[in-house]
Design a protein around this motif. Structure first.
Motif, PDB file in Angstrom:
ATOM      1  N   UNK A 320      20.305 -38.151   6.394  1.00 39.15           N
ATOM      2  CA  UNK A 320      18.912 -37.954   6.800  1.00 39.15           C
ATOM      3  C   UNK A 320      18.656 -38.522   8.195  1.00 39.15           C
ATOM      4  N   UNK A 321      19.215 -39.694   8.469  1.00 43.50           N
ATOM      5  CA  UNK A 321      18.968 -40.323   9.769  1.00 43.50           C
ATOM      6  C   UNK A 321      19.618 -39.535  10.903  1.00 43.50           C
ATOM      7  N   UNK A 322      20.834 -39.048  10.706  1.00 43.02           N
ATOM      8  CA  UNK A 322      21.494 -38.299  11.778  1.00 43.02           C
ATOM      9  C   UNK A 322      20.832 -36.938  11.984  1.00 43.02           C
ATOM     10  N   UNK A 323      20.337 -36.321  10.906  1.00 42.69           N
ATOM     11  CA  UNK A 323      19.585 -35.067  11.063  1.00 42.69           C
ATOM     12  C   UNK A 323      18.297 -35.312  11.843  1.00 42.69           C
ATOM     13  N   UNK A 324      17.671 -36.447  11.560  1.00 39.70           N
ATOM     14  CA  UNK A 324      16.443 -36.806  12.280  1.00 39.70           C
ATOM     15  C   UNK A 324      16.718 -37.009  13.769  1.00 39.70           C
ATOM     16  N   UNK A 333      13.731 -30.360   6.315  1.00 43.73           N
ATOM     17  CA  UNK A 333      13.676 -29.161   5.485  1.00 43.73           C
ATOM     18  C   UNK A 333      14.410 -29.396   4.174  1.00 43.73           C
ATOM     19  N   UNK A 334      15.501 -30.148   4.260  1.00 41.42           N
ATOM     20  CA  UNK A 334      16.279 -30.515   3.074  1.00 41.42           C
ATOM     21  C   UNK A 334      16.538 -32.014   3.140  1.00 41.42           C
ATOM     22  N   UNK A 335      15.989 -32.755   2.189  1.00 44.43           N
ATOM     23  CA  UNK A 335      16.297 -34.179   2.119  1.00 44.43           C
ATOM     24  C   UNK A 335      17.701 -34.370   1.553  1.00 44.43           C
TER      25      UNK A 335
END
Length: 614
Positions: A320-324, A333-335
């Motif tokens: 999640x952090x790297x996608x952020x 969009x996808x957790x």
């Protein structure tokens, strides 16, 4: 491998060679070939057209035949394979009257090149593709124009046929980018724009065109254009199998209705910089692979922090952090999803939308300019054309400016509304993700009363920006044919107002400003003209030029000129009470004194040598 010259011109008559030479002077990367033996310098001799094409058909981006169309067609026939790979083929008569694309009009660029050649020679481009003749989108090249990947649920020719036959078409814009703004501005009459798939009555349409990061399976043909929009964050077991990881990622995207073609990057923690499966996936999909330090990842607030990951890697989140971080988006969009592949190894995945493409609400505070709709800034006009809500003060802004509004936009005159009522309406549209234009008279920074609006926007967390406009004092200078800064006479412009219901700071009283004898532009003061005149006369000579401009650049514009000692009388006799601008100063109508800028005796970095007057 393509040749250095991208365009090959085949010319075999005297007139054809002259035309070819003219084209080469204007277009880069042109090579001229001829079967003639007595050819001028710079022309390459070939034995036959057939033998030349056999060796070079795929070595040039375009071929222009100058001569009979039949020769062109028979010559290229043995080598034609596919519209997506064939070069652009054009033919032109050797009198230079007509230039006609023969192959690859859209995909290969033959139509564009035909227009270029026609402009160079003063010829007529003969374009026969339906979308060009109708001036509608060329669907087969639209994706390439904006670097969008194209995918259709029906054969592309079927989709194009529906479109060029003007069948009812729904345009779904899930993202907002340069290309989508252009589509909204140029949509044909048979196209209806939507921003949410659930709002589309699909039974009313024969075709759906979607600029999206999603995949849609509906009852009508869908043409997907996929911008690079999705950022995937992942963590994984060491040495997870590359093929199994790819299958798993594709399955996750499919389950979420997301398009693999829209993936822009993958990202992870920096200790995974050498993870072979991540590197292989990035290479295969031709996207970047980013890594971030634990410190950077720990700065992100995520919905699913993991104490287990914290114990192992000293971070609360990887996927999640790297996608952020890679997307710049605060939402997902996808957790985080935890997946075990068939080998027993595991990975996590999260997906975020690129923040720059997110269709989110915004408030645009737009300067309307002085009045004439043609004087609004280009950016302001574009926003008016795209806005979902336009709020304008009808007492100060011409209603004609709102004619730029798109079909379906809400247009409200705010003259009778309180600030609270305006904010309430804007909040209603903001919650729907709409673009809101607050249209201010002149330039918003000058007596625009925007500070109180921005204070509320800040308090409510509403995103906004400002588009400047031409102020009425600038329009006044144009109407008066005056430069307000005259060398050795006046070099200062003061924008101010007289003291009416709104008090002025003591050091900004008109009589204090008048000490400078600058060009003074006085707003909002027609009703107190007598006081204004008296205060200015404390320092300006009575014969100082003055101009009063009522609704400058509006259709009912009126302009009055005279001397300062006549100011109150001018305003009283013409019954001016509102939307009148007062200009005072020696610069009005001045024609003497010359600046140094263009003086032949004056040197500067762009003109070091003295020149004589001609």
């Amino acid at each position: 491998m393509k040749q250095t010259s991208h365009i090959a011109i085949i010319a075999s008559t005297d007139r054809a060679l002259v035309l070819a030479g003219t084209i080469r002077q204007s277009l880069p990367d042109v090579a001229i070939f001829s079967t003639r033996k007595d050819i001028p310098a710079g022309v390459i001799s070939i034995d036959t057209i057939g033998s030349f094409l056999e060796e070079n058909f795929n070595q040039y981006n375009a071929f222009l035949f100058i001569g009979a169309l039949g020769i062109c067609v028979r010559s290229i026939a043995p080598y034609i394979k596919d519209k997506n790979t064939d070069p652009a083929i054009l033919n032109m008569d050797d009198h230079g009257y007509f230039v006609q694309p023969v192959l690859s009009g859209h995909t290969g660029g033959a139509n564009t090149l035909a227009r270029q050649v026609a402009h160079i020679l003063g010829a007529q481009a003969v374009i026969t593709t339906s979308s060009d003749l109708q001036d509608i989108w060329a669907l087969d090249t639209l994706g390439k124009q904006y670097a969008w990947k194209t995918a259709a649920t029906a054969p592309l020719n079927t989709v194009i046929s529906l479109f060029v036959n003007n069948r009812p078409t729904a345009l779904l814009l899930d993202v907002k980018a340069e290309g989508t703004i252009w589509l909204e501005k140029t949509k044909p009459d048979f196209v209806t724009v939507f921003y949410n798939i659930n709002d589309i009555p699909l039974e009313q349409f024969d075709l759906l065109i979607a600029v999206t990061f999603r995949k849609y399976a509906v009852a009508i043909p869908v043409l997907h254009y996929h911008p690079a929009a999705l950022h995937i964050g992942m963590g994984c077991s060491r040495d997870i199998e590359a093929d199994l990881l790819e299958v798993s990622v594709l399955e996750q995207l499919q389950q979420q209705g997301l398009a693999a073609e829209a993936v822009k990057s993958i990202a992870s923690i920096d200790i995974k910089h050498d993870e072979k499966a991540f590197i292989a996936l990035a290479d295969k999909w031709q996207i970047p692979f980013y890594t971030y330090t634990a410190a950077a990842l720990n700065e992100c607030e995520v919905p699913n922090p993991s104490p287990v990951v914290k114990d192992k890697l000293d971070v609360y989140s990887v996927s999640e952090a790297s996608a952020h971080l890679s997307s710049g988006n605060d939402g997902w969009l996808v957790e985080k999803q935890k997946i075990t592949v068939s080998s027993g190894k595991k990975h996590t995945i999260a997906v975020a939308l690129d923040a720059a493409l997110e269709r989110r609400a915004q408030v645009a505070i737009v300067g309307a300019g002085p009045g004439d709709p043609a004087l609004v800034a280009v950016r302001g006009k574009e926003l008016l054309e795209s806005a979902d809500l336009i709020l304008y003060a009808g007492s100060l802004v011409p209603e004609e400016l709102t004619h730029y509004a798109k079909e379906g936009a809400v247009v409200r005159n705010s003259a009778s509304m309180t600030l609270e009522e305006q904010i309430s309406l804007m909040e209603e549209h903001y919650a729907k993700g709409h673009l809101i234009v607050r249209l201010q008279s002149g330039d918003p920074s000058i007596y625009g009363a925007i500070q109180e609006q921005m204070t509320i926007f800040d308090e409510k967390g509403m995103d906004y920006f400002i588009v400047p406009g031409i102020s009425s004092f600038q329009a006044a200078a144009a109407v008066l044919k005056s430069e307000f800064t005259i060398p050795e006479v006046v070099q200062t412009i003061i924008l101010t107002r007289g003291e009416g219901n709104t008090p002025l700071p003591e050091h900004e009283k008109l009589q204090e400003m008048a000490r400078h004898r600058a060009t003074m532009c006085i707003f909002l003061s027609a009703t107190i003209a007598k006081n204004v005149q008296a205060q200015l006369l404390e320092h300006y000579p009575p014969e100082t030029p003055v101009a009063v401009l009522y609704r400058v650049t509006w259709k009912d514009e009126r302009v009055f000129t005279g001397q300062l000692q006549e100011l109150a009388a001018i305003i009283r006799s013409n019954k001016l009470t509102r939307t009148a601008l007062i200009i005072v100063g020696a610069a009005i109508g001045a024609r003497k004194n010359r600046s140094h800028l263009y003086n032949p005796e004056w040197k500067h970095i762009f003109r070091n040598q003295k020149t004589k007057n001609l």
